[in-house]
Design a protein around this motif. Structure first.
Motif: not given
Ligand code: HXC
Ligand code: NAP
Length: 309
Positions: A109-110, A118-119, A121-122, A126, A161, A209, A293, A300
């Motif tokens: 996921g990304n 970001l939270s 949860r975010a 991932i 990366w 994706g 976003r 998503n």
């Protein structure tokens, strides 16, 4: 539609007969392409993903296209690799047909985001797939291989990366870097017992994706090459699916048995030229990030609606 003919692959027909491969996230994108190559070459391939309909459709498509022509079978299973118990249960079903000979840690996921947006949860959304999920799948299969004294090849699909960081994709870059170290560590710890570990670090290979989450709102069609003058990729183009598939088959097959603990870039040399990442997004302001976003959340939600596990 299927992607390949045998002319796209570098290998002889039947090369992978008798091999049994699991590809996480094999219903779409790069996972599907690798699954197709292995099936064409005679392997039986298990594909896992959360959207049961997507997994089933891909498994049927690949089996129908290739099993009558000397290919193997593709078996789809709905499995969420964030859940260790689900992995164990699905692996029991796989093993009931015989031990795996190879595993491809491909599910991921990304999305691009400023890190300050970001939270927790975010981050977890991932890391729970890429970092924890891939490790749990590897561990579950690994315990079985070790207990049975079997040989196997594990490959993990990373990104370049892992070598130079991933601004605006920090949870992914951190998680992939973890898998890079897992590859190196287990190459040593389990290599002597017949289980070798390698990784592939692809540059851009357009898939639905990835593009929906990394290139949101782009007008560039999937599969369209960047302009030849793209300064970040020396070869001036995106990767071709068959190129990635050939690399995966090579690393999975015993023909490459002395390669262990390596992470191989397939990116047209992009990372050597400072390319392949999202540093250019430093120029974006609030408006661009809000737009991205919203586009990502749309993608998503569309996928989430199809999940069956
Ligand atoms: C900031 C975001 C966000 C965004 C989601 N979140 N999108 N935060 N910016 N754009 C936050 C949400 O607000 C929420 O936090 C948390 O993340 C979880 O969101 P959910 O939508 O509930 O997540 P979930 O349903 O678990 O979906 C997981 C996912 C999704 C990772 C977000 O994208 C997914 O399932 N992806 C699978 C396929 C995929 O990503 N493929 C691309 C791989 S490409 P709060 O706190 O608000 O609740 C790749 C290529 C790399 O890796 C290399 C390219 C060169
Ligand atoms: P993709 O089509 O979105 O593939 C990701 C797959 O992972 C999907 O099939 C998804 O299916 C599955 N998945 C996600 N979470 C899962 C979970 N919890 N359990 C089981 N399956 C899960 O994107 P892609 O571009 O082909 O990416 C494939 C791999 O290549 C990823 O590791 C990615 O990081 C890597 N990569 C891609 C590029 C590129 O340019 N495309 C570049 C570098 C690296 P469900 O949502 O149905 O579960």
């Amino acid at each position: 539609m299927t992607e390949f003919t045998m002319d796209d692959l570098m290998f002889k027909p039947g090369l992978m007969k008798g091999q049994r491969i699991l590809i996480t996230g094999g219903g779409t994108g790069l996972g599907k392409v690798m699954a197709e190559a292995c099936v064409m070459l005679g392997a039986d391939v298990y594909i896992w993903g959360r959207r049961g309909n997507v997994i089933e459709a891909t498994a049927k498509e690949l089996t129908d296209a290739h099993s009558a022509n000397g290919g193997g079978r593709c078996i789809g299973m709905a499995c969420d690799i964030r859940v260790p118990e689900a992995i164990h249960e699905a692996m029991d079903q796989v093993w009931a047909g015989g031990a795996l000979t190879g595993l491809v840690n491909n599910a991921a996921g990304n999305f691009i985001s400023r890190t300050e947006d970001l939270s927790p949860r975010a981050f977890d959304a991932i890391a729970n797939i890429v970092f924890r999920g891939s490790f749990f799948v590897t561990l579950d299969a690994g315990k079985r291989w070790l207990a049975e004294g079997r040989h196997a090849s594990v490959i993990s699909i990373l990104t370049t990366w892992v070598w130079h960081g991933g601004p605006f994709t920090v949870p992914s870059a951190m998680s992939k870097a973890g898998l890079n170290v897992m590859t190196q560590s287990l190459a040593v710890e389990w290599g002597g017992r017949g289980i070798r570990f390698n990784a592939i670090a692809p540059g851009p290979f357009p898939t639905e994706g990835a593009w929906a989450r990394l290139n949101p709102g782009s007008t560039e069609a999937i599969g369209e090459a960047p302009p030849p003058s793209d300064p970040t990729i020396p070869l001036g183009r995106n990767g071709e699916m068959r190129e990635l598939a050939n690399m995966a088959v090579y690393l999975l097959d015993p023909g490459s048995a002395y390669i262990n603990g390596q992470t191989i870039a397939i990116d047209g040399g992009g990372h050597l030229k400072g390319g392949g990442g999202f540093a250019r997004l430093s120029e974006w302001g609030d408006a661009e990030w809000e737009q991205a976003r919203n586009a990502i959340r749309g993608a998503n939600e569309k996928d989430r609606a199809q999940r069956t596990v």
